[in-house]
Design a protein around this motif. Structure first.
Motif, PDB file in Angstrom:
ATOM      1  N   LEU A  45      80.430 -24.372 142.846  1.00  8.41           N
ATOM      2  CA  LEU A  45      81.098 -23.622 141.786  1.00  8.41           C
ATOM      3  C   LEU A  45      82.471 -23.158 142.249  1.00  8.41           C
ATOM      4  CD1 LEU A  45      80.758 -22.522 138.919  1.00  8.41           C
ATOM      5  CD2 LEU A  45      79.886 -20.418 139.935  1.00  8.41           C
ATOM      6  N   LEU A  97      81.160 -14.442 134.297  1.00  7.49           N
ATOM      7  CA  LEU A  97      80.475 -15.735 134.211  1.00  7.49           C
ATOM      8  C   LEU A  97      80.896 -16.515 132.975  1.00  7.49           C
ATOM      9  CD1 LEU A  97      78.291 -17.172 136.066  1.00  7.49           C
ATOM     10  CD2 LEU A  97      78.887 -14.851 136.663  1.00  7.49           C
ATOM     11  N   SER A  98      81.203 -15.825 131.882  1.00 11.60           N
ATOM     12  CA  SER A  98      81.655 -16.544 130.684  1.00 11.60           C
ATOM     13  C   SER A  98      83.026 -17.170 130.919  1.00 11.60           C
ATOM     14  CB  SER A  98      81.656 -15.637 129.454  1.00 11.60           C
ATOM     15  OG  SER A  98      82.731 -14.735 129.447  1.00 11.60           O
ATOM     16  N   VAL A 100      84.128 -18.033 133.938  1.00  4.80           N
ATOM     17  CA  VAL A 100      83.833 -19.128 134.872  1.00  4.80           C
ATOM     18  C   VAL A 100      83.409 -20.361 134.087  1.00  4.80           C
ATOM     19  CG1 VAL A 100      82.210 -19.937 136.642  1.00  4.80           C
ATOM     20  CG2 VAL A 100      83.270 -17.685 136.861  1.00  4.80           C
ATOM     21  N   ASP A 101      82.577 -20.174 133.081  1.00  7.77           N
ATOM     22  CA  ASP A 101      82.121 -21.295 132.263  1.00  7.77           C
ATOM     23  C   ASP A 101      83.299 -21.990 131.594  1.00  7.77           C
ATOM     24  OD1 ASP A 101      79.897 -22.865 131.182  1.00  7.77           O
ATOM     25  OD2 ASP A 101      80.397 -21.922 129.260  1.00  7.77           O
ATOM     26  N   THR A 104      85.440 -24.074 134.424  1.00  4.13           N
ATOM     27  CA  THR A 104      84.813 -25.130 135.220  1.00  4.13           C
ATOM     28  C   THR A 104      84.288 -26.240 134.326  1.00  4.13           C
ATOM     29  OG1 THR A 104      82.698 -23.932 135.191  1.00  4.13           O
ATOM     30  CG2 THR A 104      84.163 -23.527 137.070  1.00  4.13           C
ATOM     31  N   VAL A 109      78.124 -23.945 135.767  1.00  5.57           N
ATOM     32  CA  VAL A 109      77.430 -22.659 135.761  1.00  5.57           C
ATOM     33  C   VAL A 109      75.918 -22.884 135.804  1.00  5.57           C
ATOM     34  CG1 VAL A 109      76.969 -20.591 134.380  1.00  5.57           C
ATOM     35  CG2 VAL A 109      79.309 -21.391 134.672  1.00  5.57           C
ATOM     36  N   ASP A 110      75.451 -23.980 135.212  1.00  5.28           N
ATOM     37  CA  ASP A 110      74.018 -24.277 135.244  1.00  5.28           C
ATOM     38  C   ASP A 110      73.518 -24.524 136.659  1.00  5.28           C
ATOM     39  OD1 ASP A 110      73.709 -23.964 132.514  1.00  5.28           O
ATOM     40  OD2 ASP A 110      74.145 -26.074 132.097  1.00  5.28           O
ATOM     41  N   VAL A 112      74.336 -22.838 139.243  1.00  5.95           N
ATOM     42  CA  VAL A 112      74.014 -21.499 139.745  1.00  5.95           C
ATOM     43  C   VAL A 112      72.741 -20.998 139.066  1.00  5.95           C
ATOM     44  CG1 VAL A 112      74.785 -19.102 139.830  1.00  5.95           C
ATOM     45  CG2 VAL A 112      76.394 -20.952 140.320  1.00  5.95           C
ATOM     46  N   ARG A 113      72.657 -21.155 137.765  1.00  2.00           N
ATOM     47  CA  ARG A 113      71.488 -20.691 137.008  1.00  2.00           C
ATOM     48  C   ARG A 113      70.203 -21.313 137.564  1.00  2.00           C
ATOM     49  NH1 ARG A 113      71.066 -19.688 130.927  1.00  2.00           N
ATOM     50  NH2 ARG A 113      73.173 -20.478 130.892  1.00  2.00           N
ATOM     51  N   PHE A 126      73.714 -14.682 132.014  1.00  4.16           N
ATOM     52  CA  PHE A 126      74.324 -15.797 131.282  1.00  4.16           C
ATOM     53  C   PHE A 126      74.355 -15.570 129.776  1.00  4.16           C
ATOM     54  CE2 PHE A 126      72.353 -17.208 135.192  1.00  4.16           C
ATOM     55  CZ  PHE A 126      73.421 -17.802 135.832  1.00  4.16           C
ATOM     56  N   VAL A 129      77.559 -16.666 128.180  1.00  2.00           N
ATOM     57  CA  VAL A 129      77.701 -18.116 128.306  1.00  2.00           C
ATOM     58  C   VAL A 129      76.856 -18.792 127.229  1.00  2.00           C
ATOM     59  CG1 VAL A 129      77.212 -20.110 129.790  1.00  2.00           C
ATOM     60  CG2 VAL A 129      78.210 -18.041 130.776  1.00  2.00           C
TER      61      VAL A 129
END
Length: 143
Positions: A45, A97-98, A100-101, A104, A109-110, A112-113, A126, A129
C-alpha cells in the motif's frame, strides 16, 4: 496523487481545521495501522503513496495483534485527542482510508482489509471506502 493533494483531501473530507491536523490524522492512522498489518501489506500500500506518507505506514517493525477497539484507543492516545473522542479519532482514520482508496489502484485497500480479522469490527475502518460512490471530482484517479 501528490502529498499536498492527499492532505488537502483529508482536511476537506474530514472537516479538519488545518493541514497540520490532516497530517496528524494521517500519520497516526498509518503508524497504528502499520503496527497491525504485516509488513508486506503495509509496503504494498505504501508504495502507491507519496514518500512522505509511505514512511509512516512502513516504518514499524513486526506485527501486533489488537482489536478494533484498541486500534481506536491507540489513535486517541497517539493523536492527543480528548478522552472520549474515540468516535472522532475513528472518523479521521476512516477519512484517511477513503483518501488512500482514491490515491491508489483499485484493490490496494482490500489488501490491507484482507489482513485484518473478519470476525471483529474492522469493517468500521472501511465505512467511507464502502459507502456509495463519491462525486466524480473526488473519484479515483482525479488529481
Amino acid at each position: 496523487m501528490d502529498f499536498d493533494t492527499f492532505l488537502g483531501r483529508v482536511e476537506s473530507r474530514g472537516q479538519l481545521a488545518s493541514t497540520e491536523d490532516a497530517l496528524r490524522a494521517t500519520r497516526i492512522t498509518f503508524e497504528t495501522l502499520g503496527r497491525r498489518v504485516d509488513s508486506e501489506a503495509a509496503e504494498r500500500l505504501g508504495a502507491q503513496l507519496p514518500g512522505e506518507l509511505e514512511r509512516f505506514l512502513t516504518k514499524e517493525e513486526g506485527t501486533e495483534r489488537f482489536a478494533w477497539g484498541e486500534f481506536v484507543g491507540r489513535l486517541v492516545e497517539a493523536g492527543g485527542y480528548d478522552e472520549g473522542a474515540g468516535g472522532t479519532a475513528a472518523h479521521h482514520a476512516r477519512v484517511v482510508l477513503s483518501v488512500v482508496d482514491d490515491a491508489t489502484t483499485e484493490g490496494a485497500v482490500d489488501t490491507v482489509r484482507e489482513r485484518l480479522p473478519a470476525e471483529e469490527d474492522w469493517d468500521e475502518l472501511f465505512a467511507l471506502v464502502d459507502r456509495e460512490e463519491r462525486p466524480a471530482a473526488e473519484g479515483r484517479g482525479a488529481e
